[in-house]
Design an enzyme around this catalytic site. Structure first.
Site, short mmCIF file in Angstrom:
data_model
loop_
_atom_site.label_atom_id
_atom_site.label_comp_id
_atom_site.label_asym_id
_atom_site.label_seq_id
_atom_site.Cartn_x
_atom_site.Cartn_y
_atom_site.Cartn_z
N ASP A 203 0.86 -1.17 0.00
CA ASP A 203 0.00 0.00 0.00
C ASP A 203 0.90 1.23 0.00
O ASP A 203 1.84 1.31 0.78
CB ASP A 203 -0.88 -0.01 1.25
CG ASP A 203 -2.29 0.46 0.96
OD1 ASP A 203 -2.44 1.57 0.42
OD2 ASP A 203 -3.23 -0.28 1.27
N HIS B 56 -11.10 -3.29 2.88
CA HIS B 56 -11.03 -2.97 4.32
C HIS B 56 -11.94 -1.80 4.70
O HIS B 56 -12.13 -1.55 5.88
CB HIS B 56 -9.58 -2.63 4.69
CG HIS B 56 -9.07 -1.44 3.95
ND1 HIS B 56 -8.80 -1.48 2.60
CD2 HIS B 56 -8.80 -0.17 4.34
CE1 HIS B 56 -8.38 -0.29 2.21
NE2 HIS B 56 -8.37 0.53 3.24
#
Length: 532
Positions: free
Chosen positions: A99, A311
């Site tokens: 990420d 998420h």
């Protein structure tokens, strides 16, 4: 499909490290926990693992507030653990994507003290509202100025108009790529360029001044030139508020920016207004039209990401499926609907088990900053507790963040300690031990992942929507050369007859019992026909 487009036939698996697997009993998932479960992921057949942030962070927004890009968060382990993880992923023929969070840092990042010119300052705030409630501006006493934070006030936005900041970001990206990571998922990357003259906005919504901003393509092309093009990697940009035309600009090969982006439109179809907590039931015709728009809009011009879950999103089986009587059928149906489209599919941890939303009674059991800020704000405005909880049960980000359900042991086998957030109490009924059952959701996902590798039509074929006005059935064809796939997905408990297409049954989430004539779709049935 050139050497560099391996990601077109890949399936990505997103790991939220905090909730995936805890190896040391402190209740927080960690890198060694991921290493322990790599065989499980290899067995599933996924090609690329994407890790939500594992960098050093004070965890105001669960790691999306980075204090040091060159260190691992201590709860997750050490850089040695990371190096071992990367080595073990590669040894199994999989790839690892990191990420990349470079729209903002933590206010505890060293730059915030030593390089204020890396951030965005104004003498006078605008009326913009933050994604996490409240103003996007925070007064800083030392400087006597306000800094911009689109998210939490501990997440000051970076000033991408400063070339020295850009070079510092590129240097950090090269450092990770030289280590051997296989690409980046770029957090809210379409927000890095703000208009020069930031001003008040109607309804306090400043997004037109920072989403897909004036220099975003210039900066991404520079990033590609300076960094990305020098490595054989995959990139995906998280780009809320993006149209198919803008998506083509980000992902068309000749523009040399990103390989694909995440779009968000289909995630807003079950909200009544601009606010995600304002619930309304999904109209299937809206979903079909939206998917068609993106399938057509990027066909041969860009590339789609396909996802139901991440998420930040509630569990799809609880959202667009049915998570009690028809949980297994509807989980498989939703997977079928997505995985036969064109693009790169993303599976979020637990999706392959049909994990569901959680319904904590007490606000005390929730951990997410967005949820807690919203709760406080709505209670202060007099909204009853039960009404707010209904919205949280449907849409809260913690639905995706309860621990991964590995077994029927305490806390689903996620930890021997006390988990950082409570486990969903249904782990005895829903867990990874069931994966060996040939009728499990897991085995079904494994088959879908396999088809994408075997059948080029899934990568290349045209998309055509069928039964456009049907409010129960999502049906489409994919055609390529002399092959056709016909996909029927029943999004309801109603039984519906559809005309039988040519071809053989490729996959079905029920035992197939076809007679001559029409196909009778049972509740939440998915059936795919293949003709060549």
């Amino acid at each position: 499909m050139g050497m560099t487009e391996w990601w077109k036939k890949s399936t990505v698996y997103q790991i939220y490290p905090r909730s995936f697997m805890d190896s040391d009993g402190d209740g927080i998932g960690d890198l060694r926990g991921i290493i322990e479960k790599l065989d499980y992921l290899q067995e599933l057949g996924v090609d690329i693992l994407w890790l939500s942030p594992v960098y050093d962070s004070p965890n105001d927004d669960n790691g999306y507030d980075i204090r040091d890009y060159y260190r691992i968060m201590k709860e997750f382990g050490t850089m040695e653990d990371f190096d071992e993880l990367l080595q073990e992923v590669h040894a199994r023929g999989m790839k690892l994507v990191m990420d990349l969070v470079v729209n903002h840092t933590s206010d505890e990042h060293e730059w915030f003290k030593t390089r204020p010119d890396f951030y965005i300052w104004r003498d006078k705030p605008t009326n913009w509202r933050s994604f996490f409630s409240g103003s996007t501006w925070e007064f800083n006493k030392e400087r006597g100025q306000y800094y911009l934070h689109l998210f939490s006030k501990k997440q000051p936005d970076l000033n991408w108009d400063n070339p020295e900041l850009r070079e510092a970001v590129y240097e950090m990206m090269r450092w990770w790529l030289d280590k051997g990571v296989d690409g980046f998922r770029m957090d809210v990357i379409n927000m890095i360029s703000k208009v020069a003259d930031m001003h008040d906005a109607p309804g306090s919504d400043g997004s037109h001044q920072f989403m897909n901003g004036p220099n975003v393509h210039t900066y991404l092309q520079e990033m590609n030139r300076e960094v990305l093009s020098k490595y054989d990697i995959v990139t995906v940009g998280e780009t809320p508020g993006t149209t198919p035309k803008e998506a083509r600009d980000y992902t068309a090969a000749e523009n040399r920016e990103l390989n694909m982006i995440f779009t968000f439109e289909h995630m807003g179809l079950d909200q009544a207004s601009g606010e995600k907590w304002d619930l309304k039931p999904l109209r299937l015709t809206d979903l079909k039209e939206n998917m068609e728009k993106w399938q057509h809009g990027l066909h041969e011009k860009g590339w789609n990401s396909l996802y139901w879950n991440n998420h930040d999103q509630p569990r799809i089986v609880s959202r667009f499926g049915e998570d009690t009587d028809w949980r297994i059928e509807s989980a498989k149906m939703l997977a079928t609907c997505l995985h036969f489209m064109q693009g790169t599919p993303y599976i979020y941890q637990g999706e392959e088990l049909g994990m569901t939303n959680v319904r904590f009674e007490s606000i005390e059991d929730y951990k997410d900053i967005e949820t807690l800020n919203m709760y406080k704000e709505k209670r202060a405005a007099g909204v009853p507790h039960d009404d707010i909880m209904t919205a949280i049960h449907a849409k809260g980000r913690d639905n995706a963040r309860t621990p991964m359900q590995w077994s029927d042991e305490a806390n689903g086998g996620f930890t021997t300690g006390t988990p950082w957030i409570k486990a969903n109490p249904n782990y005895p009924e829903i867990n990874a031990e069931q994966r060996h059952d040939p009728d499990s959701v897991y085995q079904y996902y494994k088959e879908l992942i396999g088809f994408r590798k075997e059948l080029d039509i899934i990568t290349h074929g045209d998309f055509e929507l069928l039964l456009r006005d049907d409010s129960d059935i999502f049906a489409y064809t994919r055609t390529w050369e002399n092959e056709t796939l016909t996909v029927f997905c029943n999004f309801t408990e109603n039984t519906k007859a559809v005309q039988r297409p040519e071809g053989e049954v490729l996959i079905c989430n029920y035992a197939v019992n076809l007679s001559e004539g029409d196909v009778l779709l049972r509740p939440y049935e998915a059936i795919v026909f293949y003709k060549n």
